[in-house]
Scaffold this motif. Sequence first.
Motif, PDB file in Angstrom:
ATOM      1  N   ASN A  97       9.691  -3.600 -14.121  1.00  0.00           N
ATOM      2  CA  ASN A  97       9.070  -3.400 -12.811  1.00  0.00           C
ATOM      3  C   ASN A  97       8.246  -2.121 -12.701  1.00  0.00           C
ATOM      4  O   ASN A  97       7.975  -1.652 -11.602  1.00  0.00           O
ATOM      5  CB  ASN A  97      10.137  -3.418 -11.706  1.00  0.00           C
ATOM      6  CG  ASN A  97       9.592  -3.939 -10.392  1.00  0.00           C
ATOM      7  OD1 ASN A  97       8.680  -4.767 -10.365  1.00  0.00           O
ATOM      8  ND2 ASN A  97      10.136  -3.467  -9.289  1.00  0.00           N
ATOM      9  N   ASN A 111       2.085  -5.701  -9.125  1.00  0.00           N
ATOM     10  CA  ASN A 111       2.261  -5.608  -7.676  1.00  0.00           C
ATOM     11  C   ASN A 111       0.957  -5.239  -6.969  1.00  0.00           C
ATOM     12  O   ASN A 111       0.689  -5.697  -5.861  1.00  0.00           O
ATOM     13  CB  ASN A 111       3.330  -4.566  -7.355  1.00  0.00           C
ATOM     14  CG  ASN A 111       4.726  -5.054  -7.660  1.00  0.00           C
ATOM     15  OD1 ASN A 111       5.306  -5.830  -6.924  1.00  0.00           O
ATOM     16  ND2 ASN A 111       5.283  -4.595  -8.778  1.00  0.00           N
ATOM     17  N   ALA A 141       6.796  -0.236  -7.341  1.00  0.00           N
ATOM     18  CA  ALA A 141       6.452  -1.475  -6.633  1.00  0.00           C
ATOM     19  C   ALA A 141       6.010  -1.167  -5.204  1.00  0.00           C
ATOM     20  O   ALA A 141       5.018  -1.713  -4.715  1.00  0.00           O
ATOM     21  CB  ALA A 141       7.643  -2.427  -6.625  1.00  0.00           C
ATOM     22  N   ARG A 145       2.052  -1.775  -4.005  1.00  0.00           N
ATOM     23  CA  ARG A 145       1.716  -2.728  -2.935  1.00  0.00           C
ATOM     24  C   ARG A 145       0.944  -2.033  -1.817  1.00  0.00           C
ATOM     25  O   ARG A 145       0.033  -2.615  -1.229  1.00  0.00           O
ATOM     26  CB  ARG A 145       2.997  -3.390  -2.412  1.00  0.00           C
ATOM     27  CG  ARG A 145       3.641  -4.299  -3.448  1.00  0.00           C
ATOM     28  CD  ARG A 145       4.987  -4.867  -3.018  1.00  0.00           C
ATOM     29  NE  ARG A 145       5.713  -5.373  -4.189  1.00  0.00           N
ATOM     30  CZ  ARG A 145       6.918  -5.905  -4.163  1.00  0.00           C
ATOM     31  NH1 ARG A 145       7.575  -6.017  -3.004  1.00  0.00           N
ATOM     32  NH2 ARG A 145       7.489  -6.329  -5.275  1.00  0.00           N
ATOM     33  N   PHE A 223       6.521 -10.769   0.812  1.00  0.00           N
ATOM     34  CA  PHE A 223       6.435 -10.602  -0.645  1.00  0.00           C
ATOM     35  C   PHE A 223       7.825 -10.820  -1.221  1.00  0.00           C
ATOM     36  O   PHE A 223       8.793 -10.277  -0.690  1.00  0.00           O
ATOM     37  CB  PHE A 223       5.980  -9.165  -0.974  1.00  0.00           C
ATOM     38  CG  PHE A 223       5.318  -9.000  -2.314  1.00  0.00           C
ATOM     39  CD1 PHE A 223       3.962  -8.718  -2.414  1.00  0.00           C
ATOM     40  CD2 PHE A 223       6.047  -9.104  -3.494  1.00  0.00           C
ATOM     41  CE1 PHE A 223       3.348  -8.535  -3.646  1.00  0.00           C
ATOM     42  CE2 PHE A 223       5.459  -8.931  -4.725  1.00  0.00           C
ATOM     43  CZ  PHE A 223       4.099  -8.645  -4.812  1.00  0.00           C
ATOM     44  N   ASP A 224       7.951 -11.607  -2.267  1.00  0.00           N
ATOM     45  CA  ASP A 224       9.201 -11.822  -3.013  1.00  0.00           C
ATOM     46  C   ASP A 224       9.534 -13.294  -3.227  1.00  0.00           C
ATOM     47  O   ASP A 224      10.238 -13.635  -4.158  1.00  0.00           O
ATOM     48  CB  ASP A 224      10.443 -11.181  -2.360  1.00  0.00           C
ATOM     49  CG  ASP A 224      10.484  -9.674  -2.488  1.00  0.00           C
ATOM     50  OD1 ASP A 224       9.809  -9.148  -3.398  1.00  0.00           O
ATOM     51  OD2 ASP A 224      11.159  -9.025  -1.671  1.00  0.00           O
ATOM     52  N   GLN A 241       7.084 -13.811  -7.355  1.00  0.00           N
ATOM     53  CA  GLN A 241       7.038 -13.016  -8.581  1.00  0.00           C
ATOM     54  C   GLN A 241       8.125 -13.502  -9.540  1.00  0.00           C
ATOM     55  O   GLN A 241       9.235 -13.817  -9.118  1.00  0.00           O
ATOM     56  CB  GLN A 241       7.201 -11.529  -8.275  1.00  0.00           C
ATOM     57  CG  GLN A 241       8.359 -11.199  -7.356  1.00  0.00           C
ATOM     58  CD  GLN A 241       8.426  -9.715  -7.046  1.00  0.00           C
ATOM     59  OE1 GLN A 241       7.824  -8.893  -7.739  1.00  0.00           O
ATOM     60  NE2 GLN A 241       9.164  -9.362  -6.030  1.00  0.00           N
TER      61      GLN A 241
END
Length: 283
Positions: A97, A111, A141, A145, A223-224, A241
């Motif tokens: 990540n 991201n 992250a 973003r 998001f996710d 993701q």
Amino acid sequence: MTAVKRKPIYVLILPRFEDIFHSFYTGEITKGVNLAASRLNVDFLVHITDRSNHAAWLDAALLDRKGVDGILFADIDNDLGLVKQAIRHGMPCLVLNNIIHEPINYIAINNYEAAKGVVEEFIKRGHKHIATIAGDLSTQAGQSRLEGYQDALAKHHIALDRAYVKIGGFLRTPARQSALELFKLKTMPTAIFAASDVMAMEVMDVAKAKKISIPSQLAICGFDDNPLRANSPIPLATVSQPLVEMGRLGLEMLYLISHGRAKLPVKEVLRAKLIKAESMGKA
């Protein structure tokens, strides 16, 4: 008497945060690591760390190659020093990540581009008053973003309004407070990009209480691709993701690194995908 050869053992380091045992990110990463461990016939240990005290993340037992074959960092809170410390001890390491511009192994998700794509989709749909509720800026992250949001506005010559930038830290309560503040503005945003689905759902809940119609008065994207989206009052747009894939690949590559079978440094960036839904409004 012949000594019993132990199975390879890897350590997954998870920074502790609110609701860690209910975290979608933690669950998906751990699921992916477990899939790889089963296939490779290795063991992995989960080491939960204190986010406020990075010095305590690594100890002598973790850095002992007699008992540990490699360390997989689920995130590093922008502290590359931890990884370098482990490397100096001869420990094979891989970071998840985080995109790292040094010769350090990582597997990450882009991201920045994913967030930029969300905002550009809002712009494509006619929005100019676009707010964001950013994640935890101590993580890459969260930072990426936010940068994607800012650069998408700049690319399309939309001035950044600081009042439209709130920090939710990927948490429910700060996200709720952020939504309340945005809804009090003289010029309320017509679209909000929340850096996680959990935060986006808090925005939707506050909007419902304020009788703000989604998506006719307010478009929202999270998001996710969190399964909790199923509980949102209308279908929530999000970014999917490949977290399980990142966890699986992370351990598989760490295994190869620890056996001297990987081309170093390992640097792999996985793509995220925008999932359009009713909360974004009509295209």
